[in-house]
Design an enzyme around this catalytic site. Structure first.
Site, PDB file in Angstrom:
ATOM      1  N   SER A  12       0.855  -1.193   0.000  1.00 17.70           N
ATOM      2  CA  SER A  12       0.000   0.000   0.000  1.00 17.70           C
ATOM      3  C   SER A  12       0.884   1.234   0.000  1.00 17.70           C
ATOM      4  O   SER A  12       1.674   1.445   0.933  1.00 17.70           O
ATOM      5  CB  SER A  12      -0.888   0.026   1.239  1.00 17.70           C
ATOM      6  N   HIS A  37      -1.166  -1.272  -4.352  1.00 19.53           N
ATOM      7  CA  HIS A  37      -2.446  -0.969  -3.713  1.00 19.53           C
ATOM      8  C   HIS A  37      -2.515   0.535  -3.408  1.00 19.53           C
ATOM      9  O   HIS A  37      -1.621   1.083  -2.761  1.00 19.53           O
ATOM     10  CB  HIS A  37      -2.559  -1.783  -2.424  1.00 19.53           C
ATOM     11  N   ASP A  39      -4.706   3.564  -1.789  1.00 20.26           N
ATOM     12  CA  ASP A  39      -5.765   3.832  -0.815  1.00 20.26           C
ATOM     13  C   ASP A  39      -6.324   5.243  -0.985  1.00 20.26           C
ATOM     14  O   ASP A  39      -5.686   6.225  -0.608  1.00 20.26           O
ATOM     15  CB  ASP A  39      -5.210   3.676   0.606  1.00 20.26           C
ATOM     16  N   MET A  41      -8.938   7.986   0.109  1.00 22.17           N
ATOM     17  CA  MET A  41      -9.757   8.337   1.282  1.00 22.17           C
ATOM     18  C   MET A  41     -10.296   9.755   1.136  1.00 22.17           C
ATOM     19  O   MET A  41      -9.585  10.642   0.648  1.00 22.17           O
ATOM     20  CB  MET A  41      -8.913   8.251   2.557  1.00 22.17           C
ATOM     21  N   HIS A  70      -8.347   1.089  -3.975  1.00 19.63           N
ATOM     22  CA  HIS A  70      -9.263   0.838  -2.859  1.00 19.63           C
ATOM     23  C   HIS A  70      -9.944   2.147  -2.505  1.00 19.63           C
ATOM     24  O   HIS A  70      -9.321   3.042  -1.944  1.00 19.63           O
ATOM     25  CB  HIS A  70      -8.432   0.286  -1.681  1.00 19.63           C
ATOM     26  N   MET A  72     -12.110   4.325  -0.369  1.00 16.42           N
ATOM     27  CA  MET A  72     -12.744   4.530   0.938  1.00 16.42           C
ATOM     28  C   MET A  72     -13.425   5.890   0.869  1.00 16.42           C
ATOM     29  O   MET A  72     -13.007   6.865   1.504  1.00 16.42           O
ATOM     30  CB  MET A  72     -11.685   4.448   2.045  1.00 16.42           C
ATOM     31  N   MET A 141     -11.302  -6.336   5.380  1.00 13.92           N
ATOM     32  CA  MET A 141     -10.524  -5.383   6.173  1.00 13.92           C
ATOM     33  C   MET A 141     -10.177  -6.025   7.517  1.00 13.92           C
ATOM     34  O   MET A 141     -11.059  -6.514   8.228  1.00 13.92           O
ATOM     35  CB  MET A 141     -11.311  -4.097   6.417  1.00 13.92           C
ATOM     36  N   ASP A 176      -6.596  -6.641   4.017  1.00 11.78           N
ATOM     37  CA  ASP A 176      -6.052  -5.288   4.082  1.00 11.78           C
ATOM     38  C   ASP A 176      -6.030  -4.787   5.524  1.00 11.78           C
ATOM     39  O   ASP A 176      -7.083  -4.575   6.135  1.00 11.78           O
ATOM     40  CB  ASP A 176      -6.910  -4.371   3.202  1.00 11.78           C
TER      41      ASP A 176
HETATM   42  C1  DX5 Z   1      -6.363   1.143   5.700  1.00 11.88           C
HETATM   43  C2  DX5 Z   1      -5.839   0.918   4.283  1.00 11.88           C
HETATM   44  C3  DX5 Z   1      -4.756  -0.102   4.216  1.00 11.88           C
HETATM   45  C4  DX5 Z   1      -3.551   0.268   5.032  1.00 11.88           C
HETATM   46  C5  DX5 Z   1      -2.624  -0.872   5.186  1.00 11.88           C
HETATM   47  O1  DX5 Z   1      -7.405   2.037   5.677  1.00 11.88           O
HETATM   48  O2  DX5 Z   1      -6.884   0.496   3.442  1.00 11.88           O
HETATM   49  O3  DX5 Z   1      -4.416  -0.387   2.872  1.00 11.88           O
HETATM   50  O4  DX5 Z   1      -2.866   1.340   4.482  1.00 11.88           O
HETATM   51  O5  DX5 Z   1      -1.559  -0.415   5.957  1.00 11.88           O
HETATM   52  P1  DX5 Z   1      -0.841  -1.328   7.027  1.00 11.88           P
HETATM   53  O6  DX5 Z   1      -0.304  -2.516   6.294  1.00 11.88           O
HETATM   54  O7  DX5 Z   1       0.203  -0.454   7.594  1.00 11.88           O
HETATM   55  O8  DX5 Z   1      -1.901  -1.750   8.030  1.00 11.88           O
HETATM   56 ZN    ZN Z   2      -6.450  -0.417   1.401  1.00  9.56          ZN
END
Ligand code: DX5
Ligand code: ZN
Length: 229
Positions: A12, A37, A39, A41, A70, A72, A141, A176
């Site tokens: 990620s 990956h 993320d 947000m 991903h 969010m 998750m 994840d």
């Molecule tokens: C959390 C994200 C993950 C996260 C994983 O909201 O979707 O992808 O960044 O990070 P680690 O491996 O540090 O938990």
């Molecule tokens: Zn993620």
């Protein structure tokens, strides 16, 4: 993208150097990452803000393999085309992000991407029971989404349930949150094949010293694959 259930490590970039995303993507792929990956947000669905489709488009030329986006965010549907046009191979939306996840998954496939559906820790496996033929990936998750570096929450029972619900459909199970060499065997044993890892991959390395990324990726992969030996 061809389908198989071999272990795939998906770093990620939430844990990467935000001033250097292109070089970070190239470094993790050179060090053995299978997928990248990303993320996204929005400060609304989750209490943190990262980046959007323009950033995805900017890093796309720096990724040879799979760009796994991903989302969010809520709502999702108005942004699907933008992420597909940015070159996302997989677009994952949360089942909790709105009332019409079925429509969202249809729209992701219609936009030409693989459709993923993510489940927060508090959401049961049954939430996707009627979505199995519309999805290419189920993201379980193992932290509450929003931040990297959180403590792993054991979802082994949910992963096992999903693995049996999926049967022989070509659907990945992605994990994840909090994946590291200690937790990877648990999730692999339960039936996961895509392991997202942020802090556990990026720790100790940098663009100018990327070898630790490779060592970290190999350690997580070996731990996950070890359960089959
Ligand atoms: C959390 C994200 C993950 C996260 C994983 O909201 O979707 O992808 O960044 O990070 P680690 O491996 O540090 O938990
Ligand atoms: Zn993620």
């Amino acid at each position: 993208m061809t389908f198989d259930r071999s272990i795939k490590i998906a770093p990620s970039i939430l844990a990467a150097d935000f001033a250097n995303f292109g070089a970070e993507c190239e470094a993790i792929e050179a060090q053995g990452a299978d997928w990248v990956h990303v993320d996204v947000m929005d400060g609304h669905f989750v209490p943190n803000i990262t980046f959007g489709p323009a950033m995805c488009a900017a890093i796309r030329p720096h990724i040879k393999g799979v760009m796994d986006v991903h989302l969010m965010i809520a709502p999702v549907d108005p942004y699907i085309d933008a992420f597909a046009n940015a070159g996302a191979d997989v677009i994952t939306a949360h089942v909790e992000a709105g009332p019409h996840i079925h429509r969202t998954l249809q729209a992701i496939r219609a936009a030409g991407a693989k459709a993923g559906v993510a489940l927060n820790p508090g959401t049961p496996a049954e939430a996707v029971a009627h979505l199995l033929d519309l999805t290419d990936l189920i993201c379980v998750m193992t932290v509450n989404p929003g931040f990297g570096g959180q403590k792993f929450i054991d979802m082994s029972d949910k992963i096992r349930t999903l693995r049996s619900m999926i049967g022989d459909r070509p659907v990945h199970i992605e994990i994840d949150g909090g994946v590291d060499p200690k937790t990877a065997p648990m999730v692999a044993q339960a039936g996961a094949d895509v392991l997202v890892a942020g802090s556990a991959v990026f720790k100790g390395g940098s663009v100018s010293d990327p070898a630790p990324y490779g060592a970290n990726i190999r350690e997580i992969r070996a731990a996950a694959e070890g359960v089959y030996v």
